[in-house]
Design a protein around this motif. Structure first.
Motif, PDB file in Angstrom:
ATOM      1  N   GLY A 335      35.019 118.776 101.441  1.00  0.00           N
ATOM      2  CA  GLY A 335      34.847 117.828 100.292  1.00  0.00           C
ATOM      3  C   GLY A 335      35.094 116.173 100.554  1.00  0.00           C
ATOM      4  N   ASP A 336      35.686 115.806  99.472  1.00  0.00           N
ATOM      5  CA  ASP A 336      35.831 114.324  99.528  1.00  0.00           C
ATOM      6  C   ASP A 336      37.150 114.048 100.557  1.00  0.00           C
ATOM      7  OD1 ASP A 336      33.552 113.686  98.016  1.00  0.00           O
ATOM      8  OD2 ASP A 336      34.740 113.910  96.139  1.00  0.00           O
ATOM      9  N   GLY A 337      37.989 114.955 100.545  1.00  0.00           N
ATOM     10  CA  GLY A 337      39.395 114.713 101.163  1.00  0.00           C
ATOM     11  C   GLY A 337      40.444 113.714 100.332  1.00  0.00           C
ATOM     12  N   ILE A 338      41.411 113.678 100.648  1.00  0.00           N
ATOM     13  CA  ILE A 338      42.767 113.083  99.920  1.00  0.00           C
ATOM     14  C   ILE A 338      43.081 111.843 100.932  1.00  0.00           C
ATOM     15  CG2 ILE A 338      44.783 113.036  98.852  1.00  0.00           C
ATOM     16  CD1 ILE A 338      44.288 116.145  98.657  1.00  0.00           C
ATOM     17  N   SER A 339      43.279 110.610 100.302  1.00  0.00           N
ATOM     18  CA  SER A 339      43.719 109.622 101.062  1.00  0.00           C
ATOM     19  C   SER A 339      45.256 109.588 101.699  1.00  0.00           C
ATOM     20  CB  SER A 339      43.628 108.230 100.333  1.00  0.00           C
ATOM     21  OG  SER A 339      44.341 108.170  99.338  1.00  0.00           O
ATOM     22  N   GLU A 340      45.385 109.197 102.475  1.00  0.00           N
ATOM     23  CA  GLU A 340      47.042 109.038 103.089  1.00  0.00           C
ATOM     24  C   GLU A 340      47.762 108.591 101.877  1.00  0.00           C
ATOM     25  OE1 GLU A 340      47.734 107.391 106.778  1.00  0.00           O
ATOM     26  OE2 GLU A 340      46.042 108.435 108.020  1.00  0.00           O
ATOM     27  N   ALA A 341      47.433 107.542 101.209  1.00  0.00           N
ATOM     28  CA  ALA A 341      48.288 107.156  99.955  1.00  0.00           C
ATOM     29  C   ALA A 341      48.466 108.087  99.038  1.00  0.00           C
ATOM     30  CB  ALA A 341      47.734 105.623  99.612  1.00  0.00           C
ATOM     31  N   ASP A 342      47.487 108.870  98.660  1.00  0.00           N
ATOM     32  CA  ASP A 342      47.471 109.520  97.651  1.00  0.00           C
ATOM     33  C   ASP A 342      48.252 111.111  97.808  1.00  0.00           C
ATOM     34  OD1 ASP A 342      46.515 107.898  95.702  1.00  0.00           O
ATOM     35  OD2 ASP A 342      44.466 108.772  95.964  1.00  0.00           O
ATOM     36  N   LEU A 343      48.147 111.307  99.176  1.00  0.00           N
ATOM     37  CA  LEU A 343      48.517 112.660  99.671  1.00  0.00           C
ATOM     38  C   LEU A 343      49.894 113.249  99.197  1.00  0.00           C
ATOM     39  CD1 LEU A 343      47.446 114.987 101.130  1.00  0.00           C
ATOM     40  CD2 LEU A 343      48.308 114.435 103.110  1.00  0.00           C
ATOM     41  N   PRO A 344      50.969 112.136  99.500  1.00  0.00           N
ATOM     42  CA  PRO A 344      52.295 112.648  99.104  1.00  0.00           C
ATOM     43  C   PRO A 344      52.515 112.805  97.607  1.00  0.00           C
ATOM     44  CG  PRO A 344      52.450 110.571 100.399  1.00  0.00           C
ATOM     45  CD  PRO A 344      50.845 110.827 100.015  1.00  0.00           C
ATOM     46  N   ARG A 345      51.568 112.437  96.681  1.00  0.00           N
ATOM     47  CA  ARG A 345      51.684 112.318  95.126  1.00  0.00           C
ATOM     48  C   ARG A 345      51.124 113.363  94.352  1.00  0.00           C
ATOM     49  NH1 ARG A 345      51.117 106.717  92.760  1.00  0.00           N
ATOM     50  NH2 ARG A 345      52.361 107.826  91.037  1.00  0.00           N
ATOM     51  N   ILE A 346      49.961 114.071  95.119  1.00  0.00           N
ATOM     52  CA  ILE A 346      49.065 115.004  94.526  1.00  0.00           C
ATOM     53  C   ILE A 346      49.559 116.117  93.704  1.00  0.00           C
ATOM     54  CG2 ILE A 346      47.247 114.491  96.104  1.00  0.00           C
ATOM     55  CD1 ILE A 346      47.728 117.018  97.560  1.00  0.00           C
ATOM     56  N   PHE A 347      51.051 116.562  93.891  1.00  0.00           N
ATOM     57  CA  PHE A 347      51.682 117.460  93.254  1.00  0.00           C
ATOM     58  C   PHE A 347      52.509 117.017  92.099  1.00  0.00           C
ATOM     59  CE2 PHE A 347      50.777 119.561  97.302  1.00  0.00           C
ATOM     60  CZ  PHE A 347      50.143 120.759  96.880  1.00  0.00           C
ATOM     61  N   ASP A 348      52.473 115.730  92.198  1.00  0.00           N
ATOM     62  CA  ASP A 348      53.327 114.966  91.004  1.00  0.00           C
ATOM     63  C   ASP A 348      52.380 115.086  89.647  1.00  0.00           C
ATOM     64  OD1 ASP A 348      54.913 114.307  93.027  1.00  0.00           O
ATOM     65  OD2 ASP A 348      54.274 112.063  92.690  1.00  0.00           O
ATOM     66  N   ARG A 349      53.198 115.402  88.702  1.00  0.00           N
ATOM     67  CA  ARG A 349      52.765 115.951  87.211  1.00  0.00           C
ATOM     68  C   ARG A 349      52.141 114.771  86.906  1.00  0.00           C
ATOM     69  NH1 ARG A 349      57.264 118.621  83.941  1.00  0.00           N
ATOM     70  NH2 ARG A 349      57.822 119.254  86.011  1.00  0.00           N
ATOM     71  N   PHE A 350      50.929 114.694  86.097  1.00  0.00           N
ATOM     72  CA  PHE A 350      50.063 113.718  85.623  1.00  0.00           C
ATOM     73  C   PHE A 350      49.471 112.726  86.532  1.00  0.00           C
ATOM     74  CE2 PHE A 350      54.029 114.179  82.574  1.00  0.00           C
ATOM     75  CZ  PHE A 350      53.660 115.115  81.969  1.00  0.00           C
ATOM     76  N   GLY A 361      40.662 116.061  82.975  1.00  0.00           N
ATOM     77  CA  GLY A 361      41.976 116.649  83.211  1.00  0.00           C
ATOM     78  C   GLY A 361      42.872 115.539  83.184  1.00  0.00           C
ATOM     79  N   VAL A 362      44.324 116.071  83.052  1.00  0.00           N
ATOM     80  CA  VAL A 362      45.415 115.189  82.850  1.00  0.00           C
ATOM     81  C   VAL A 362      46.375 115.125  84.206  1.00  0.00           C
ATOM     82  CG1 VAL A 362      45.517 115.147  80.366  1.00  0.00           C
ATOM     83  CG2 VAL A 362      46.687 116.864  81.567  1.00  0.00           C
ATOM     84  N   GLY A 363      46.059 115.913  85.242  1.00  0.00           N
ATOM     85  CA  GLY A 363      46.761 115.868  86.445  1.00  0.00           C
ATOM     86  C   GLY A 363      48.051 116.750  86.338  1.00  0.00           C
ATOM     87  N   LEU A 364      47.670 118.183  85.656  1.00  0.00           N
ATOM     88  CA  LEU A 364      48.688 118.979  85.714  1.00  0.00           C
ATOM     89  C   LEU A 364      48.349 120.103  86.761  1.00  0.00           C
ATOM     90  CD1 LEU A 364      49.810 119.093  81.939  1.00  0.00           C
ATOM     91  CD2 LEU A 364      50.983 118.515  83.980  1.00  0.00           C
ATOM     92  N   GLY A 365      47.223 120.307  87.137  1.00  0.00           N
ATOM     93  CA  GLY A 365      46.796 121.534  87.792  1.00  0.00           C
ATOM     94  C   GLY A 365      47.547 121.880  89.070  1.00  0.00           C
ATOM     95  N   LEU A 366      47.613 120.824  90.063  1.00  0.00           N
ATOM     96  CA  LEU A 366      48.241 121.105  90.945  1.00  0.00           C
ATOM     97  C   LEU A 366      49.962 120.952  91.087  1.00  0.00           C
ATOM     98  CD1 LEU A 366      46.340 118.931  93.786  1.00  0.00           C
ATOM     99  CD2 LEU A 366      46.256 121.224  93.323  1.00  0.00           C
ATOM    100  N   SER A 367      50.366 120.334  90.060  1.00  0.00           N
ATOM    101  CA  SER A 367      51.769 120.301  89.332  1.00  0.00           C
ATOM    102  C   SER A 367      52.103 121.756  89.366  1.00  0.00           C
ATOM    103  CB  SER A 367      52.020 119.567  88.553  1.00  0.00           C
ATOM    104  OG  SER A 367      51.702 118.090  88.932  1.00  0.00           O
ATOM    105  N   ILE A 368      51.412 122.204  88.406  1.00  0.00           N
ATOM    106  CA  ILE A 368      51.638 123.873  87.748  1.00  0.00           C
ATOM    107  C   ILE A 368      51.370 124.739  89.072  1.00  0.00           C
ATOM    108  CG2 ILE A 368      50.787 125.799  86.602  1.00  0.00           C
ATOM    109  CD1 ILE A 368      49.899 123.739  84.516  1.00  0.00           C
ATOM    110  N   ALA A 369      50.679 124.519  89.717  1.00  0.00           N
ATOM    111  CA  ALA A 369      50.421 125.649  91.055  1.00  0.00           C
ATOM    112  C   ALA A 369      51.813 125.528  92.018  1.00  0.00           C
ATOM    113  CB  ALA A 369      49.282 125.113  91.929  1.00  0.00           C
ATOM    114  N   ARG A 370      52.331 124.086  92.232  1.00  0.00           N
ATOM    115  CA  ARG A 370      53.272 124.080  93.263  1.00  0.00           C
ATOM    116  C   ARG A 370      54.604 124.631  92.356  1.00  0.00           C
ATOM    117  NH1 ARG A 370      55.842 118.140  95.010  1.00  0.00           N
ATOM    118  NH2 ARG A 370      56.418 118.066  92.693  1.00  0.00           N
ATOM    119  N   LYS A 371      54.861 124.378  91.242  1.00  0.00           N
ATOM    120  CA  LYS A 371      55.796 124.986  90.277  1.00  0.00           C
ATOM    121  C   LYS A 371      55.930 126.374  90.439  1.00  0.00           C
ATOM    122  CE  LYS A 371      59.327 123.499  87.439  1.00  0.00           C
ATOM    123  NZ  LYS A 371      60.325 122.557  87.858  1.00  0.00           N
ATOM    124  N   VAL A 372      54.906 127.016  90.316  1.00  0.00           N
ATOM    125  CA  VAL A 372      54.823 128.336  90.272  1.00  0.00           C
ATOM    126  C   VAL A 372      55.249 128.902  91.567  1.00  0.00           C
ATOM    127  CG1 VAL A 372      53.044 130.547  90.396  1.00  0.00           C
ATOM    128  CG2 VAL A 372      53.030 128.734  88.169  1.00  0.00           C
TER     129      VAL A 372
END
Length: 405
Positions: A335-350, A361-372
């Motif tokens: 797919g589109d991929g993730i930029s180097e600037a965004d990569l360290p923050r993709i698991f941050d909630r919101f 969405g509100v940016g909780l999906g990946l945060s929930i995944a990492r938390k679990v």
């Protein structure tokens, strides 16, 4: 005969004379060596006097450690801690060292006592005379003091510097938290307002439409918006529950089955985007001990992320493998991929990247995944490149440590 006796006497006299000369030379050499040694001792003594005079004038705290005790502290030590120097000389200084630093300092002294030399820099916590905790930067080097090996230490109080740095970090963290909360309120408000506005419009139209087919269309729209709101609230409640540590008891479950069910739940969305899903699930994968519903939620969020950010007709590969006591789930997309600037923050909630804001969405999906996954003592690795896709790898232990018996 008289002449021969004189000759013999003369020989003995010369031999005795040579012997005395040799003895005198040896004595002179001995005296010279003693003199040189005395001069050397005087030179060393003079150097030590000069060293002491120098240390007395330095504005930083200096100590000399020798024979398992503190044998010297310069006047600056009093200004550092406020102590009477006589009170902490010898081995009394241990009473002001914080318990957290005792082992560190003992190890340094032990290394010096064993090897006879040391060059080290350590951080030591100690109390001043008012029992306030101070952070000290201690640099130690080996020297000769009173003709014996010793440690010369220079001490700087870096407490305020560290506190200033910590305050700066805390301020930056607070600014980031405020920004995240501001973004969250904005996004949640938008995500709530949009379906509520749609529902309100449908209610208005229902009061003015008599056609049964059109009324049913409005009801279907309302149901879809209610489902969206329910999903949003569920995400917020899930994150709140995970933060509080409220989880159900762990049980054995089939991870491959969780992946299959996750894909099936997303089938309508996958078909809509015409994606190709390739599964490669290890047949003899061990059963996992954990919370099946939470792991299902985490795996589904990772797969959903791939489905959302892969352009139509994309390829998504899902794989499971077992390595000793760990299992790995890989989700790879083109797919589109993730930029180097965004990569360290993709698991941050919101947090949502700019392109994510068009999806919702509100940016909780990946945060929930990492938390679990982290609660199950696992972790998630991500590799990504813009326009080349992403690879998410979830690692889970077969038996989390706190579930071992």
């Amino acid at each position: 005969m008289i002449i021969e006796d004189n000759i013999m006497t003369d020989k003995r006299t010369r031999a005795d004379l040579l012997n005395e000369i040799h003895q005198l030379q040896a004595r002179i050499a001995q005296l010279e060596a003693q003199y040189q040694h005395a001069m050397q001792k005087k030179s060393v003594s003079d150097n030590e006097v000069h060293l002491s005079q120098l240390l007395e004038t330095l504005p930083i705290t200096i100590f000399i450690y020798q024979n398992h005790q503190m044998v010297y502290l310069n006047p600056a030590a009093h200004h550092l801690g406020g102590y009477d120097l006589e009170a902490i000389i010898g081995d009394n200084f241990w009473q002001i060292v914080h318990p957290d630093s005792v082992d560190t300092l003992r190890d340094a002294f032990r290394q010096f006592n064993s090897a006879g030399e040391l060059n080290a820099r350590i951080e030591v916590k100690a109390y001043n005379v008012h029992h306030q905790l101070r952070i000290l930067d201690v640099q130690m080097v080996s020297i000769s003091y009173n003709h014996q090996p010793a440690l010369l230490g220079a001490v700087l109080d870096v407490t305020e510097r560290l506190h200033a740095h910590e305050r700066q970090l805390a301020l930056e963290a607070e600014k980031q938290r405020v920004k995240l909360l501001t973004d969250f309120v904005r996004d949640v408000s938008h995500d709530f307002r949009t379906p509520l506005s749609t529902i309100n419009t449908c209610v208005y139209l229902l009061g003015r439409i008599d056609d049964p087919i059109k009324r049913q269309q409005q009801l279907d729209i309302m149901r879809e918006q209610v489902r969206h709101l329910d999903k949003l609230v569920d995400g917020l409640l899930t994150m709140s529950r995970l933060d509080s540590g409220l989880v159900t008891p762990f049980k054995l479950f089939d991870l491959n089955l969780v992946i299959i069910e996750s894909v099936q739940s997303l089938t309508p969305y996958i078909k809509e985007k015409k994606h190709h899903i390739h599964t490669d699930l290890q047949d003899d994968l061990s059963l996992i001990m954990g919370d099946m519903q939470d792991v299902y939620r985490a795996v589904r969020e990772i797969i959903l992320n791939a489905v959302q950010y892969t352009p139509s007709s994309g390829d998504i590969v899902i794989q499971t493998r077992q390595h000793d006591t760990m299992v790995m789930i890989m989700v790879q997309d083109n797919g589109d991929g993730i930029s180097e600037a965004d990569l360290p923050r993709i698991f941050d909630r919101f947090f949502r990247a700019d392109q994510a804001r068009t999806i919702g969405g509100v940016g909780l999906g990946l945060s929930i995944a990492r938390k679990v996954i982290e609660y199950h003592h696992g972790h998630i690795d991500v590799q990504s490149k813009i326009h080349h896709g992403s690879v998410f790898r979830i690692y889970l232990p077969i038996r989390p440590p706190h579930e071992d018996t």
